[in-house]
Write an enzyme that holds these catalytic residues in place. Structure first.
Site, mmCIF file in Angstrom:
data_model
loop_
_atom_site.group_PDB
_atom_site.id
_atom_site.type_symbol
_atom_site.label_atom_id
_atom_site.label_comp_id
_atom_site.label_asym_id
_atom_site.label_seq_id
_atom_site.Cartn_x
_atom_site.Cartn_y
_atom_site.Cartn_z
ATOM 1 N N HIS A 1 -2.665 -6.928 161.139
ATOM 2 C CA HIS A 1 -3.935 -7.127 161.141
ATOM 3 C C HIS A 1 -4.247 -8.622 161.395
ATOM 4 O O HIS A 1 -5.330 -9.203 161.068
ATOM 5 C CB HIS A 1 -4.542 -6.663 159.873
ATOM 6 N N TYR B 1 -14.522 -15.343 155.103
ATOM 7 C CA TYR B 1 -13.084 -15.793 155.432
ATOM 8 C C TYR B 1 -12.674 -17.110 155.069
ATOM 9 O O TYR B 1 -11.772 -17.590 154.633
ATOM 10 C CB TYR B 1 -13.020 -15.554 156.972
HETATM 11 C C1 BV8 Z 1 -8.694 1.051 164.957
HETATM 12 C C2 BV8 Z 1 -8.262 -7.200 158.232
HETATM 13 C C3 BV8 Z 1 -9.851 2.093 166.453
HETATM 14 C C4 BV8 Z 1 -9.470 -7.570 157.428
HETATM 15 C C5 BV8 Z 1 -7.998 -4.933 157.865
HETATM 16 C C6 BV8 Z 1 -7.263 6.895 162.300
HETATM 17 C C7 BV8 Z 1 -6.550 6.045 163.400
HETATM 18 C C8 BV8 Z 1 -7.114 4.942 163.847
HETATM 19 C C9 BV8 Z 1 -8.224 4.407 163.237
HETATM 20 C C10 BV8 Z 1 -8.815 4.958 162.064
HETATM 21 C C11 BV8 Z 1 -8.322 6.224 161.614
HETATM 22 N N1 BV8 Z 1 -9.134 6.586 160.504
HETATM 23 C C12 BV8 Z 1 -9.870 5.678 160.256
HETATM 24 C C13 BV8 Z 1 -9.981 4.789 161.135
HETATM 25 C C14 BV8 Z 1 -10.814 3.500 161.191
HETATM 26 C C15 BV8 Z 1 -10.238 2.453 160.350
HETATM 27 C C16 BV8 Z 1 -9.691 3.054 159.109
HETATM 28 O O1 BV8 Z 1 -8.427 3.203 158.731
HETATM 29 N N2 BV8 Z 1 -10.660 2.937 158.098
HETATM 30 C C17 BV8 Z 1 -10.313 3.316 156.788
HETATM 31 C C18 BV8 Z 1 -10.837 2.595 155.659
HETATM 32 C C19 BV8 Z 1 -10.473 4.889 156.523
HETATM 33 N N3 BV8 Z 1 -9.394 1.776 161.046
HETATM 34 C C20 BV8 Z 1 -9.597 0.823 161.750
HETATM 35 O O2 BV8 Z 1 -10.779 0.438 162.183
HETATM 36 C C21 BV8 Z 1 -8.390 0.049 162.451
HETATM 37 N N4 BV8 Z 1 -8.750 0.058 164.093
HETATM 38 O O3 BV8 Z 1 -7.712 1.735 164.452
HETATM 39 O O4 BV8 Z 1 -8.995 1.044 166.046
HETATM 40 C C22 BV8 Z 1 -10.101 2.125 167.707
HETATM 41 C C23 BV8 Z 1 -9.466 3.300 168.261
HETATM 42 C C24 BV8 Z 1 -9.316 3.405 169.443
HETATM 43 C C25 BV8 Z 1 -10.014 2.343 170.521
HETATM 44 C C26 BV8 Z 1 -10.762 1.230 169.895
HETATM 45 C C27 BV8 Z 1 -10.519 1.138 168.473
HETATM 46 C C28 BV8 Z 1 -8.244 -1.411 162.244
HETATM 47 C C29 BV8 Z 1 -7.938 -1.499 160.890
HETATM 48 C C30 BV8 Z 1 -7.548 -2.850 160.389
HETATM 49 C C31 BV8 Z 1 -8.855 -3.048 159.543
HETATM 50 N N5 BV8 Z 1 -8.746 -4.569 158.767
HETATM 51 N N6 BV8 Z 1 -7.626 -6.138 157.700
HETATM 52 C C32 BV8 Z 1 -9.223 -8.487 156.630
HETATM 53 O O5 BV8 Z 1 -8.016 -8.437 155.923
HETATM 54 O O6 BV8 Z 1 -9.907 -9.544 156.214
HETATM 55 S S1 BV8 Z 1 -7.687 -3.750 156.759
HETATM 56 C C33 BV8 Z 1 -7.427 -4.178 155.234
HETATM 57 O O7 BV8 Z 1 -6.950 -3.084 154.538
HETATM 58 C C34 BV8 Z 1 -6.601 -5.098 154.974
HETATM 59 O O8 BV8 Z 1 -5.605 -5.701 156.095
HETATM 60 C C35 BV8 Z 1 -5.356 -4.595 154.120
HETATM 61 O O9 BV8 Z 1 -4.169 -4.896 154.175
HETATM 62 C C36 BV8 Z 1 -5.515 -3.056 154.369
HETATM 63 C C37 BV8 Z 1 -5.017 -2.002 153.884
HETATM 64 O O10 BV8 Z 1 -5.353 -2.576 152.241
HETATM 65 P P1 BV8 Z 1 -4.073 -2.309 151.266
HETATM 66 O O11 BV8 Z 1 -3.108 -3.556 151.974
HETATM 67 O O12 BV8 Z 1 -3.284 -1.198 151.226
HETATM 68 O O13 BV8 Z 1 -4.444 -2.755 150.044
HETATM 69 P P2 BV8 Z 1 -5.463 -2.087 148.987
HETATM 70 O O14 BV8 Z 1 -6.412 -2.989 148.101
HETATM 71 O O15 BV8 Z 1 -5.972 -0.812 149.546
HETATM 72 O O16 BV8 Z 1 -4.202 -1.331 148.148
HETATM 73 C C38 BV8 Z 1 -3.301 -2.297 147.054
HETATM 74 C C39 BV8 Z 1 -2.116 -1.325 146.868
HETATM 75 O O17 BV8 Z 1 -1.383 -2.116 146.030
HETATM 76 C C40 BV8 Z 1 -2.741 -0.301 145.611
HETATM 77 O O18 BV8 Z 1 -2.070 0.734 146.049
HETATM 78 C C41 BV8 Z 1 -2.462 -0.818 144.336
HETATM 79 O O19 BV8 Z 1 -1.919 0.054 143.557
HETATM 80 C C42 BV8 Z 1 -1.073 -1.607 144.852
HETATM 81 N N7 BV8 Z 1 -0.662 -2.831 143.878
HETATM 82 C C43 BV8 Z 1 -1.672 -3.745 143.474
HETATM 83 N N8 BV8 Z 1 -0.933 -4.728 142.592
HETATM 84 C C44 BV8 Z 1 0.606 -4.327 142.745
HETATM 85 C C45 BV8 Z 1 0.421 -3.055 143.655
HETATM 86 N N9 BV8 Z 1 1.716 -2.468 144.047
HETATM 87 C C46 BV8 Z 1 2.896 -3.382 143.621
HETATM 88 N N10 BV8 Z 1 2.806 -4.387 142.966
HETATM 89 C C47 BV8 Z 1 1.592 -4.957 142.378
HETATM 90 N N11 BV8 Z 1 1.575 -6.007 141.691
#
Ligand code: BV8
Ligand code: ZN
Length: 250
Positions: free
Chosen positions: A124, A70
């Site tokens: 987030h 971070y």
């Molecule tokens: C929770 C902080 C649980 C960290 C982040 C279903 C329901 C609930 C939870 C879950 C579920 N299924 C799975 C889960 C668990 C988990 C989850 O989702 N896991 C995933 C990996 C499968 N979710 C959680 O744990 C969440 N918590 O639900 O609580 C709970 C339930 C009950 C009781 C108690 C608890 C918490 C999720 C938050 C995690 N924290 N961020 C940090 O940033 O340091 S998430 C992290 O990923 C970032 O915040 C980021 O923003 C986020 C998503 O990523 P993207 O923003 O989409 O970025 P990525 O690189 O993936 O993609 C970039 C895109 O941009 C690409 O498509 C690319 O093509 C495009 N791109 C690139 N350049 C350009 C562009 N587009 C246009 N122009 C460009 N120039």
């Protein structure tokens, strides 16, 4: 007329007919500012995927490693500026007015607010903010360089980033604001997100169920593309200014 031209015309038309617009952004909108995305080639950090570092257990096990992650991103924020994609959304908010426009972001880089967006729902958290692991201390420490293991100025316990880690709940007030925005919108712009992180990604399905038009702006198609009515492929820093300029032209 190219497919993207046709899609752009349709997107402008849907925007013009919208009473309320919501936008949900991910790391892609900040990519052209030089902020690395999570799941691109540089998505690893010291060889670890973000899902391995941004977790409470990683912080318990090795707070130094998580603070290095971070502090590196906090330091990097000093070198970056909002890009034309962020600025286009500021203009769209100004044209629609804050009661007809909501910007929801998964990003923690603060670039939407720095660009001038006022109504920003940060799902987030935010890299500038830290909180105490023991007392109620919570503060915006901006771009200040923090210690490797920063201590609370009130009770000397360890500070942590005010960021939602994996397996942590999203801030209820922010989540409710996001949910109501997608419940009420007629158009949802989905910009620069791979739509793999929940519950944020679920907002797209909610908007769809509410019959909002889904417009996806991304370099490529994503797992959410099947839900999109219109796909605008390309860099958000180029597409959003064009979309907003066409909307403005009336
Ligand atoms: C929770 C902080 C649980 C960290 C982040 C279903 C329901 C609930 C939870 C879950 C579920 N299924 C799975 C889960 C668990 C988990 C989850 O989702 N896991 C995933 C990996 C499968 N979710 C959680 O744990 C969440 N918590 O639900 O609580 C709970 C339930 C009950 C009781 C108690 C608890 C918490 C999720 C938050 C995690 N924290 N961020 C940090 O940033 O340091 S998430 C992290 O990923 C970032 O915040 C980021 O923003 C986020 C998503 O990523 P993207 O923003 O989409 O970025 P990525 O690189 O993936 O993609 C970039 C895109 O941009 C690409 O498509 C690319 O093509 C495009 N791109 C690139 N350049 C350009 C562009 N587009 C246009 N122009 C460009 N120039
Ligand atoms: Zn404290």
């Amino acid at each position: 007329m190219s497919a993207n031209e046709e899609a752009m015309n349709q997107a402008v038309d849907r925007l013009r007919r919208a009473e309320r617009v919501a936008v949900t952004t991910g790391a892609g909108i900040s990519a052209e500012s030089g902020v690395p995305t999570f799941r691109g080639p540089q998505g690893l950090w010291e060889g670890q995927p973000v899902e391995k570092v941004a977790t409470p257990s990683a912080f318990r096990k090795d707070p130094g490693l998580v603070w290095r992650f971070y502090n590196a991103r906090r330091a990097q924020l000093k070198q970056v500026e909002p890009n034309p994609g962020h600025l286009a959304l500021v203009e769209l908010e100004r044209m629609l007015g804050k009661d007809r426009f909501t910007l929801i972001t998964q990003n923690v880089d603060g670039l939407h607010r720095r660009a001038g967006s006022e109504r920003v729902v940060e799902l987030h958290g935010n890299l500038a903010w830290v909180r105490c692991t023991s007392c109620s201390y919570l503060a915006d420490r901006g771009g200040e360089t923090l210690d490797d293991l920063p201590q609370c100025p009130r009770c000397t316990h360890l500070l942590r980033p005010h960021i939602v880690w994996f397996h942590e709940m999203l801030p209820p007030d922010q989540w409710m604001a996001a949910e109501s925005a997608v419940h009420e919108c007629n158009v949802l712009l989905v910009v620069g997100t791979s739509a793999v992180v929940y519950p944020a990604a679920g907002l797209i399905e909610v908007a769809r169920q509410r019959r909002a038009a889904i417009i996806e702006v991304n370099l490529t198609s994503t797992v959410a593309s099947d839900l999109a009515d219109i796909a605008l492929h390309g860099k958000s820093g180029e597409i959003l200014p064009r979309l907003v300029a066409r909307y403005k032209a009336g």
